[in-house]
Design an enzyme around this catalytic site. Structure first.
Site, PDB file in Angstrom:
ATOM      1  N   ARG A   1      57.837  24.925  63.415  1.00 20.84           N
ATOM      2  CA  ARG A   1      59.473  25.162  64.316  1.00 20.84           C
ATOM      3  C   ARG A   1      58.938  24.961  66.372  1.00 20.84           C
ATOM      4  NH1 ARG A   1      60.912  31.179  62.900  1.00 20.84           N
ATOM      5  NH2 ARG A   1      58.716  30.985  62.674  1.00 20.84           N
TER       6      ARG A   1
ATOM      7  N   LYS B   1      50.774  33.083  48.207  1.00 21.48           N
ATOM      8  CA  LYS B   1      50.378  34.988  47.660  1.00 21.48           C
ATOM      9  C   LYS B   1      51.084  35.516  49.251  1.00 21.48           C
ATOM     10  CE  LYS B   1      46.014  36.781  47.633  1.00 21.48           C
ATOM     11  NZ  LYS B   1      46.415  37.523  48.762  1.00 21.48           N
TER      12      LYS B   1
ATOM     13  N   HIS C   1      43.856  31.583  44.493  1.00 20.21           N
ATOM     14  CA  HIS C   1      43.008  30.362  44.726  1.00 20.21           C
ATOM     15  C   HIS C   1      41.645  30.613  43.611  1.00 20.21           C
ATOM     16  CE1 HIS C   1      41.994  33.515  47.732  1.00 20.21           C
ATOM     17  NE2 HIS C   1      40.585  32.899  47.024  1.00 20.21           N
TER      18      HIS C   1
ATOM     19  N   LYS D   1      38.242  28.609  41.620  1.00 16.25           N
ATOM     20  CA  LYS D   1      36.943  29.335  41.426  1.00 16.25           C
ATOM     21  C   LYS D   1      36.359  28.592  40.332  1.00 16.25           C
ATOM     22  CE  LYS D   1      36.421  31.272  45.120  1.00 16.25           C
ATOM     23  NZ  LYS D   1      36.371  30.997  46.255  1.00 16.25           N
TER      24      LYS D   1
ATOM     25  N   GLU E   1      33.963  42.292  50.625  1.00 14.33           N
ATOM     26  CA  GLU E   1      33.658  41.589  52.295  1.00 14.33           C
ATOM     27  C   GLU E   1      32.596  42.503  52.901  1.00 14.33           C
ATOM     28  OE1 GLU E   1      37.631  39.053  51.706  1.00 14.33           O
ATOM     29  OE2 GLU E   1      37.534  41.016  53.111  1.00 14.33           O
TER      30      GLU E   1
ATOM     31  N   HIS F   1      44.068  38.692  41.816  1.00 15.09           N
ATOM     32  CA  HIS F   1      42.663  38.136  41.564  1.00 15.09           C
ATOM     33  C   HIS F   1      41.817  38.405  40.754  1.00 15.09           C
ATOM     34  CE1 HIS F   1      43.722  35.825  45.514  1.00 15.09           C
ATOM     35  NE2 HIS F   1      42.931  36.695  46.279  1.00 15.09           N
TER      36      HIS F   1
ATOM     37  N   LYS G   1      36.676  46.015  51.601  1.00 10.96           N
ATOM     38  CA  LYS G   1      35.856  45.149  53.040  1.00 10.96           C
ATOM     39  C   LYS G   1      35.515  46.040  53.606  1.00 10.96           C
ATOM     40  CE  LYS G   1      40.420  43.113  53.621  1.00 10.96           C
ATOM     41  NZ  LYS G   1      39.985  41.583  53.783  1.00 10.96           N
TER      42      LYS G   1
ATOM     43  N   ARG H   1      28.342  35.007  38.492  1.00  8.10           N
ATOM     44  CA  ARG H   1      28.806  35.504  40.027  1.00  8.10           C
ATOM     45  C   ARG H   1      29.525  34.377  40.843  1.00  8.10           C
ATOM     46  NH1 ARG H   1      23.136  36.556  41.879  1.00  8.10           N
ATOM     47  NH2 ARG H   1      22.881  34.214  42.795  1.00  8.10           N
TER      48      ARG H   1
ATOM     49  N   ARG I   1      28.335  51.486  50.767  1.00  7.30           N
ATOM     50  CA  ARG I   1      28.909  51.057  49.388  1.00  7.30           C
ATOM     51  C   ARG I   1      29.946  51.129  49.507  1.00  7.30           C
ATOM     52  NH1 ARG I   1      24.078  48.794  47.038  1.00  7.30           N
ATOM     53  NH2 ARG I   1      22.570  49.174  48.113  1.00  7.30           N
TER      54      ARG I   1
END
Length: 558
Positions: A109, A212, A242, A246, A280, A304, A400, A439, A532
């Site tokens: 737009r 998504k 995505h 990987k 993360e 995921h 996170k 990994r 952790r």
């Protein structure tokens, strides 16, 4: 034109490129709504970067890629992409001069000229592979193929104008168009309706990539699917996750089905538990407004991690065809029982001071309500009720603001019956078990933990790794996940995209849990930023006689 590199603090990338294929001249149209992912063609990568917390004006993009009549040289370099959310380089194909028939259109737009779009994109262009051979000239050539068209998402007239511009570039070639929807789900159907009615290809294929989230629960997801199928058939819809692009996720089936050493062990007889871990080391940091509406379960676990679980646990498909693989994934999901609250732990990170620096808590984010109970961490135990996996806990963990950034699959095998050397490990019998670690990121690797004797006259045992470290083993750069997926979408390869019945089965596992969490407003356990995670996750694992494998990873160097 001066070209430089920039980095955006967060986000994901996507890419499209051409593969080697002898084909008559054709046109591929790629429609992407949202400038938050990538689009690419013919071995070039573009990065568009927005300031932190500010969305770029590009809400939709259309790529009109024309397949060259002679073979493309994509194998000689990395495919191309337009990326907005992370630092990306320009990938140059050394011998791709024949890949001239493609254009990229941005649609949104906001008012913008072609020159303004090119200037914005040029700020993040750089050479990633070809750093010597006419790099600037190749960047300039690519920018000439980028265009912009402004219009409303619900205006068929504006999409007809876009269609006219695309036809000018397609000429007499076969027109193939791929629309990428990276916009809020509430305007998906407006764009699909207008694009299908007013900007579809008349002599080639038309496909749509849907980014998504695919709804919030079973009901909204099903409604979205019904809406899309008013204008598209299932084969035109590419639901992109995505993580399925990987490299290590792609290698999962190869590892299992082409190695005799693993396939016989891939069952409840030998595997004690499977762990899927995503963490993360940063929080929402000004972007919590979007996240607060979904939470970590919807954002990471339901898509995921569940997709990786299905690939890991599926039976051997009858072929590598997309439908055969997706059929087996659906069987796994349908064999699982819905998640129960007692098998889930949720958490939310709080402020923490370390080394003289204070890290903000989730609710310190100005875009997040102060009374928010949205989880930023979740751990769950899932079970597959079939003959292969009956009784084996599949533990997921995602969060996170944790102590490290990682995504990995950990397969912990059972103890050796009557192990002659169990006395050498003391009471910690878990150290005597084998563990396979895949990994996914960062620093991709596959390693198997084994027991062996330390050289010397005595009988001392040690735990070592048989390690396939990708960076050391392969000099070739690993493609970004979106490069693989957008390339597959152009080629019509659906193996790594999610089918509608697969999406329904996935939501059916999580919807009852999500509704209970939200209706009861269950408060998450607080954990310090950079820790952790909540203590409850350890109790959940212990409930099934499991210990999280990543907690001791620093003791056994991969």
């Amino acid at each position: 034109m001066s070209l430089s590199c920039m980095r955006c603090p967060a986000g994901a990338a996507a890419a499209v490129s051409t593969r080697r294929a002898a084909a008559p001249p054709a046109a591929v149209a790629f429609a992407r709504c949202g400038f938050g992912k990538s689009a690419a063609a013919a071995g070039w990568r573009i990065d568009a970067v927005a300031p932190q917390g500010v969305k770029l004006p590009m809400d939709a993009a259309v790529e009109n890629a024309v397949t060259p009549s002679t073979p493309s040289k994509a194998e000689n370099g990395a495919p191309a992409e337009i990326t907005l959310d992370e630092f990306e380089d320009l990938s140059v194909l050394s011998k791709n001069d024949d890949s001239t028939h493609f254009t990229i259109f941005g649609y949104a737009r906001s008012k913008m000229t072609d020159a303004e779009l090119r200037h914005m994109v040029s700020k993040t262009l750089t050479c990633r592979i070809d750093k010597r051979e006419n790099c600037s000239e190749k960047m300039e050539e690519f920018l000439k193929r980028c265009f912009y068209h402004s219009g409303q998402y619900d205006s068929e007239e504006h999409f007809m104008d876009l269609d006219k511009k695309l036809k000018q570039h397609e000429g007499s070639r076969v027109s193939n168009r791929l629309f990428y929807l990276s916009i809020p789900p509430n305007i998906f159907l407006d764009v699909v309706k207008c694009a299908s009615k007013s900007a579809s290809s008349v002599n080639g294929w038309t496909r749509v990539i849907v980014e998504k989230p695919f709804g919030r629960d079973s009901e909204s997801s099903a409604a979205l699917t019904r809406g899309l199928k008013q204008y598209l058939v299932e084969d035109q819809i590419f639901r992109i996750d995505h993580y399925l692009g990987k490299e290590l996720v792609e290698n999962l089936s190869v590892l299992r089905f082409s190695n005799l050493v693993f396939e016989p062990l891939w069952s409840r007889q030998y595997i004690r538990n499977v762990q899927l871990i995503f963490s993360e080391d940063f929080g929402t940091e000004g972007r919590g407004g979007y996240f607060d509406g979904y939470g970590i379960i919807r954002d990471i676990m339901q898509n995921h991690l569940l997709q990786i679980l299905a690939l890991f646990a599926m039976e051997t498909p009858i072929s590598l065809e997309a439908e055969d693989i997706r059929n087996e994934k659906v069987k796994v999901l349908r064999s699982m029982k819905p998640l129960q609250l007692e098998d889930v732990v949720i958490g939310q990170y709080k402020s923490h001071t370390k080394g003289g620096m204070t890290y903000p808590g989730y609710t310190d984010d100005k875009t997040v309500p102060k009374d928010s109970v949205t989880p930023t961490f979740a751990a769950a135990a899932l079970f597959i009720n079939n003959a292969r996996w009956d009784g084996v806990p599949f533990l997921m963990k995602a969060g996170k603001a944790l102590h490290t950034k990682r995504a990995e699959i950990r397969v912990q095998f059972r103890h050796v019956p009557g192990n002659l050397y169990k006395g050498s490990f003391g009471t910690d019998l878990d150290r005597a078990t084998n563990e396979l670690v895949i990994r996914v990121q960062p620093d991709e690797a596959i390693y198997l933990k084994i027991n062996n004797k330390i050289p010397g006259l005595g009988m001392r045992l040690d735990r070592s790794n048989l390690n396939l470290h990708y960076a050391a083993r392969y000099s070739k750069e690993i493609p970004d996940a979106y490069e693989r997926l957008l390339l597959d979408a152009i080629e019509g390869e659906r193996r790594l995209f999610i089918r509608s019945d697969e999406l329904d089965a996935a939501w059916s596992l999580f919807t009852p849990l999500l509704k209970e969490l939200e209706e009861k407003r269950i408060a998450p356990e607080l954990y310090p930023y950079g820790s952790r995670g909540p203590v409850g996750a350890h109790y959940l694992a212990a409930k099934y006689n499991v210990r999280w494998g990543d907690l001791s990873a620093e003791h056994y160097k991969a």
